[in-house]
Design a protein around this motif. Sequence first.
Motif, PDB file in Angstrom:
ATOM      1  N   LEU A 145       0.831  -1.211   0.000  1.00 39.02           N
ATOM      2  CA  LEU A 145       0.000   0.000   0.000  1.00 39.02           C
ATOM      3  C   LEU A 145       0.862   1.257   0.000  1.00 39.02           C
ATOM      4  CD1 LEU A 145      -2.736  -1.112   2.558  1.00 39.02           C
ATOM      5  CD2 LEU A 145      -3.105  -0.617   0.123  1.00 39.02           C
ATOM      6  N   ALA A 146       1.963   1.246   0.767  1.00 41.84           N
ATOM      7  CA  ALA A 146       2.850   2.410   0.810  1.00 41.84           C
ATOM      8  C   ALA A 146       3.470   2.667  -0.564  1.00 41.84           C
ATOM      9  CB  ALA A 146       3.940   2.196   1.857  1.00 41.84           C
ATOM     10  N   LEU A 147       3.907   1.613  -1.241  1.00 37.60           N
ATOM     11  CA  LEU A 147       4.486   1.767  -2.585  1.00 37.60           C
ATOM     12  C   LEU A 147       3.452   2.280  -3.578  1.00 37.60           C
ATOM     13  CD1 LEU A 147       6.635  -1.493  -2.756  1.00 37.60           C
ATOM     14  CD2 LEU A 147       7.536   0.839  -2.903  1.00 37.60           C
ATOM     15  N   ARG A 148       2.227   1.735  -3.499  1.00 42.63           N
ATOM     16  CA  ARG A 148       1.184   2.171  -4.430  1.00 42.63           C
ATOM     17  C   ARG A 148       0.834   3.646  -4.207  1.00 42.63           C
ATOM     18  NH1 ARG A 148      -2.078  -0.845  -7.417  1.00 42.63           N
ATOM     19  NH2 ARG A 148      -1.585  -2.729  -6.241  1.00 42.63           N
ATOM     20  N   ALA A 149       0.693   4.030  -2.928  1.00 43.32           N
ATOM     21  CA  ALA A 149       0.372   5.430  -2.618  1.00 43.32           C
ATOM     22  C   ALA A 149       1.497   6.355  -3.069  1.00 43.32           C
ATOM     23  CB  ALA A 149       0.123   5.580  -1.118  1.00 43.32           C
ATOM     24  N   PHE A 150       2.744   5.930  -2.846  1.00 39.15           N
ATOM     25  CA  PHE A 150       3.896   6.739  -3.246  1.00 39.15           C
ATOM     26  C   PHE A 150       3.895   6.954  -4.766  1.00 39.15           C
ATOM     27  CE2 PHE A 150       8.287   7.728  -4.193  1.00 39.15           C
ATOM     28  CZ  PHE A 150       8.683   8.504  -3.113  1.00 39.15           C
ATOM     29  N   LEU A 151       3.648   5.882  -5.517  1.00 42.51           N
ATOM     30  CA  LEU A 151       3.614   5.986  -6.980  1.00 42.51           C
ATOM     31  C   LEU A 151       2.494   6.915  -7.446  1.00 42.51           C
ATOM     32  CD1 LEU A 151       4.272   2.295  -8.088  1.00 42.51           C
ATOM     33  CD2 LEU A 151       5.501   4.295  -8.939  1.00 42.51           C
ATOM     34  N   GLU A 152       1.303   6.778  -6.841  1.00 45.76           N
ATOM     35  CA  GLU A 152       0.172   7.619  -7.244  1.00 45.76           C
ATOM     36  C   GLU A 152       0.471   9.095  -6.988  1.00 45.76           C
ATOM     37  OE1 GLU A 152      -2.580   7.124  -8.726  1.00 45.76           O
ATOM     38  OE2 GLU A 152      -2.979   4.982  -8.681  1.00 45.76           O
ATOM     39  N   LEU A 153       1.045   9.402  -5.839  1.00 42.51           N
ATOM     40  CA  LEU A 153       1.346  10.799  -5.511  1.00 42.51           C
ATOM     41  C   LEU A 153       2.430  11.366  -6.425  1.00 42.51           C
ATOM     42  CD1 LEU A 153       1.301  10.589  -1.597  1.00 42.51           C
ATOM     43  CD2 LEU A 153      -0.452  11.581  -3.078  1.00 42.51           C
ATOM     44  N   MET A 154       3.444  10.573  -6.732  1.00 43.43           N
ATOM     45  CA  MET A 154       4.538  11.051  -7.580  1.00 43.43           C
ATOM     46  C   MET A 154       4.090  11.241  -9.032  1.00 43.43           C
ATOM     47  SD  MET A 154       7.256  11.566  -5.769  1.00 43.43           S
ATOM     48  CE  MET A 154       8.569  11.621  -6.978  1.00 43.43           C
ATOM     49  N   GLU A 155       3.078  10.474  -9.444  1.00 39.52           N
ATOM     50  CA  GLU A 155       2.621  10.566 -10.837  1.00 39.52           C
ATOM     51  C   GLU A 155       2.065  11.944 -11.170  1.00 39.52           C
ATOM     52  OE1 GLU A 155       2.521   8.660 -13.694  1.00 39.52           O
ATOM     53  OE2 GLU A 155       4.043   7.564 -12.609  1.00 39.52           O
TER      54      GLU A 155
END
Length: 720
Positions: A145-155
């Motif tokens: 979940l942390a990786l997915r959230a990080f990717l979404e925010l950086m996108e």
Amino acid sequence: MVPPRNVVKIAVQMRDAIPQLIQLDQAKPLAAVLKEVCDAWSLPHSERYALQFADGHRRYITENNRTEIKNGSILCLSTAPDLEAERLLRGLQSESCEGRREALQHLVLLAPDMTFTREVISRDVLQRLGSIIEDGDDLGEVLALALRAFLELMEHGVVSWETLSIPFVRKVVCYVNMNLMDASVQPLALGLLESVTLSSPALGQLVKSEVPLDRLLVHLQVMNQQLQTKAMALLTALLQGASAAERKHMLDYLWQRNLRQFIYKNIIHSAAPLGDEMAHHLYVLQALTLGLLEPRMRTPLDPYSQEQREQLQALRQAAFEPEGESLGTGLSADRRRSLCAREFRKLGFSNSNPAQDLERVPPGLLALDNMLYFSRHAPSAYSRFVLENSSREDKHECPFARSSIQLTVLLCELLHVGEPCSETAQDFSPMFFGQDQSFHELFCVSIQLLNKTWKEMRATQEDFDKVTQVVREQLARTLALKPSSLELFRTKVNALTYGEVLRLRQTERLHQEGTLAPPILELREKLKPELMGLIRQQRLLRLCEGTLFRKISSRRRQDKLWFCCLSPNHKVLQYGDVEEGVGPPAPESLPEQLPVADIRALLTGKDCPHVREKGSGKQNKDVCELAFSVSYDHGEEEAYLNFVAPSKREFHLWTDGLSALLGSPMGSEQTRLDLEQLLTMETKLRLLELENVPIPEQPPPVPPPPTNFNFCYDCSITEP
């Protein structure tokens, strides 16, 4: 009474409360609207609340996007984004693993919203996510979940990928390199490293040094399609970021480790269908591999190079000197040179000094490489080709060297050697992964095809260009069929004889051409309005069916889908995001609407705002050709809905349909072809009874009137 244009009727929901049906005045400040909504439910402190769209990604309503609210929209009252960000930050800082997990789940849901993302980033949530990822206390759902959230925010592009720390990147690399890892974590870690590699050259070098190619090969061999796709994505990103020498070294190593065979057997011919993203990465891998031929293609032969002179002599000796014999033993040097020049002429070079033929770039030294490969790997076919044509005296000889040079140019054009990789294409050839030295092997098949076609056409030297055009058509038609192996390609291309090419041309011409007789031209003109109405009806029906489009981010990645369709009454464009692998949604479930009446204009190509923002480099050409936008009224400003069609045909269908909605002429190439086909079919149907009856260029003359009209038959007189 019709409500004012800036007033929309909507519903507002809140948990455990009766929904409100209100008339929203778009001219009223959003804070005042919130105050009225909260007062109706007796909620104090309206500044602590915000409105969200109830459907889709539950985006927050702001002054900037409030004009997207249409009649019938459903909104929900929720916590204000700043307070929600504070609450989630407290959840992420919680000592409880369950608390962090719930906060991360909520963060993943809200991360696609730009308003919420800005609030989250301003509160250093990215740093907190980075700490969770770096600590790695939980290698399961929390980390995923942390990786997915990080990717979404950086996108969203608010924070640059180049700001990431080296320890953070190394930790993500560790997750990729670990053997026992949760299946949901590694695809996300690979996706994050791909974004890092594409966006930051410095960090890309770190990823390249820390992630062994062998590790990526291990991921590719796992029967998990998502993991395979992300591993292939990182592999192609690393190859694209490498120098030409590094890329050659990496590809040589990958081929030695049998990557080509694995792709061919376990990915291309897998039981599961090949996804669009994997097809794109296979196209990139093919393009990068063929790109290794570009230096040879751009380098002319050096007449002073001893190695290249020896290669030319080897080519001549393989054709004219039996093994163990040497040229003109006992002859003088002048006599040997004369004999050598004559044999090079027989070999098909235009000049007695073959170096002059190979100074042309392209194909440069690549043509010499092809000829040498053919002579060494198919010696009997090579000798037969050369000797058969060099001994002919009837001017029908096919020049091997000249044909090889031109054929190499032709293959480079058909396979796009030396051209930059498209960022959207998926047009890879399965045959490429089914054969070592695929380019040279393809040349061996093609040069024999050229000789066969030359004989079928009974060509002479004056017909050389005509023969190469036919061979180009044979190769292009066969490559378009995407044969799965070289043997299948050989079978199909040899079956496409010169006579078959002529038959196909004739069939296509009959389908397209119309007779030029004035009466038929007049008939076609009368039929056009009816048939254009039929095409217009088909285009609008296609818009009603809808199409899945791909979103292209700032780095041209296409990893998100959205769906758009026209309402059955042709009054509203409905659209919204959809998940990968899910079929087209029902129109009523789409959260966004754009009234056709609000559309100002249709833009295509370089006029589109999402194309202008990215410049006009070669890499944007394919996107430019498929891009179109509609401009519409967005309050007092002009806004745009941007599209990138999945194919040229979809581009034509959508631009035609939108033009029809706006009352503009449908001017696409597809409309011209469809109209021509319908006109040809309708004309032939109307003229069925006149088959084999010659139609005059001019109507027959009208005879002069009779001198009297006393020839009328009296029907009242009965015959005896």
